[in-house]
Design a protein around this motif. Sequence first.
Motif, PDB file in Angstrom:
ATOM      1  N   ARG A 188       3.682   5.552  -5.917  1.00  0.00           N
ATOM      2  CA  ARG A 188       3.602   5.558  -7.381  1.00  0.00           C
ATOM      3  C   ARG A 188       2.532   6.509  -7.887  1.00  0.00           C
ATOM      4  N   TYR A 189       1.491   6.732  -7.087  1.00  0.00           N
ATOM      5  CA  TYR A 189       0.459   7.698  -7.471  1.00  0.00           C
ATOM      6  C   TYR A 189       0.931   9.126  -7.242  1.00  0.00           C
ATOM      7  N   GLU A 190       1.543   9.368  -6.084  1.00  0.00           N
ATOM      8  CA  GLU A 190       1.923  10.729  -5.718  1.00  0.00           C
ATOM      9  C   GLU A 190       3.174  11.200  -6.443  1.00  0.00           C
ATOM     10  N   GLU A 191       4.098  10.292  -6.737  1.00  0.00           N
ATOM     11  CA  GLU A 191       5.350  10.652  -7.388  1.00  0.00           C
ATOM     12  C   GLU A 191       5.621   9.672  -8.530  1.00  0.00           C
ATOM     13  N   PRO A 192       4.914   9.844  -9.652  1.00  0.00           N
ATOM     14  CA  PRO A 192       5.073   8.916 -10.769  1.00  0.00           C
ATOM     15  C   PRO A 192       6.540   8.747 -11.165  1.00  0.00           C
ATOM     16  N   GLY A 193       6.926   7.515 -11.409  1.00  0.00           N
ATOM     17  CA  GLY A 193       8.313   7.215 -11.733  1.00  0.00           C
ATOM     18  C   GLY A 193       9.098   6.692 -10.558  1.00  0.00           C
ATOM     19  N   LYS A 194       8.599   6.936  -9.350  1.00  0.00           N
ATOM     20  CA  LYS A 194       9.255   6.402  -8.164  1.00  0.00           C
ATOM     21  C   LYS A 194       8.547   5.110  -7.739  1.00  0.00           C
ATOM     22  N   ARG A 195       9.290   4.246  -7.048  1.00  0.00           N
ATOM     23  CA  ARG A 195       8.713   2.995  -6.589  1.00  0.00           C
ATOM     24  C   ARG A 195       9.566   2.427  -5.462  1.00  0.00           C
ATOM     25  N   LEU A 196       8.978   1.521  -4.718  1.00  0.00           N
ATOM     26  CA  LEU A 196       9.687   0.860  -3.630  1.00  0.00           C
ATOM     27  C   LEU A 196      10.184  -0.506  -4.098  1.00  0.00           C
ATOM     28  N   TYR A 197      11.223  -0.979  -3.408  1.00  0.00           N
ATOM     29  CA  TYR A 197      11.806  -2.285  -3.688  1.00  0.00           C
ATOM     30  C   TYR A 197      11.860  -3.093  -2.399  1.00  0.00           C
ATOM     31  N   LEU A 218       0.825  -1.211   0.000  1.00  0.00           N
ATOM     32  CA  LEU A 218       0.000   0.000   0.000  1.00  0.00           C
ATOM     33  C   LEU A 218       0.859   1.261   0.000  1.00  0.00           C
ATOM     34  N   ALA A 219       1.987   1.233   0.704  1.00  0.00           N
ATOM     35  CA  ALA A 219       2.904   2.376   0.672  1.00  0.00           C
ATOM     36  C   ALA A 219       3.458   2.584  -0.738  1.00  0.00           C
ATOM     37  N   ASP A 220       3.719   1.490  -1.438  1.00  0.00           N
ATOM     38  CA  ASP A 220       4.221   1.592  -2.816  1.00  0.00           C
ATOM     39  C   ASP A 220       3.147   2.138  -3.742  1.00  0.00           C
ATOM     40  N   ARG A 221       1.916   1.673  -3.588  1.00  0.00           N
ATOM     41  CA  ARG A 221       0.830   2.210  -4.426  1.00  0.00           C
ATOM     42  C   ARG A 221       0.687   3.713  -4.228  1.00  0.00           C
TER      43      ARG A 221
END
Length: 308
Positions: A167-176, A161-164
Amino acid sequence: MTKRVDVEFESEGVTCRGWLFLADSPKKSPTVVLAGGWCYVREIVMPTYAKAFAEAGINALIFDYRNLGVSDGDNRQHLDPWAQIRDYQNAISFLERHESVDADRIGVWGISYSGGHALVLAATDPRVKSIVSQIPVVDGYENMRRAHGTMEYRRLWDLILADRKLRYEEPGKRLYLPHATADSESEVSSWPFPETVETFLKIKASEAPLYENRSTVESVDLLLNYDVGSFVKRIYNVPTLMIVAEGDDLTLWDLEINAFNAIPTPKKKLEILPHTTHMTLYSDKSKVEKAAAIARDWFVDTLGVAGG
């Protein structure tokens, strides 16, 4: 000596690269496509299988999916199972046009995550004439629930959920997150098994330097919706071998056997390897070679190798 050549093909605008192991034959030969499981690159155990196939008269193509290993792709370490299945299909399209390949005798081999992909391909691509599905992932949701347990599963969902949100708030960023971890109580990973991280890091050090012990968190999000159940019921006429490790509690041998039993084709075989775990099919050379011989014999029989 088996001849190995570097090859590449396009998959939805992305270049995938691999090795083609060629059978020693002047004629067009049957060919098997191989790709790996979670975060795998082409060096991880698959050359043992490819060499066994080529020595038996079967070409073998091992490739890295988009975003992994030597293949292109900007979304590195992102594992989309349906994109991976399309990469398999595009590998088949590449092979159909190859001068050494008999396009009417193409098979698919898969292990772990790609063991599930092989089942999907048998159900959805009529060009596939035989498959081997080895220790397959068949139900991502059930697999994750049981692999993580209640408390770890809650933490896994917090991360998804933190990753979703990111990705919505800062397109192009993501968690690993790690592929696997030695301490699942303190670190959330996709596959929380200490023997997994130990085995793959040893393989990375000795054979597969491009392997990375991480994936996008979204990869697990997609895994939770991955289920081959609706596909295995459509395997009517494709020879299907499933190789299962006795007591496999990583990809869950009871789920694998249930999936095998749901396949309607009479052209199927279940091979249960005794005294074998999921990870010893990577760490124990003798077990890898045994599984490779079983798969080789299956493809020799079902793809019609001369003399087989």
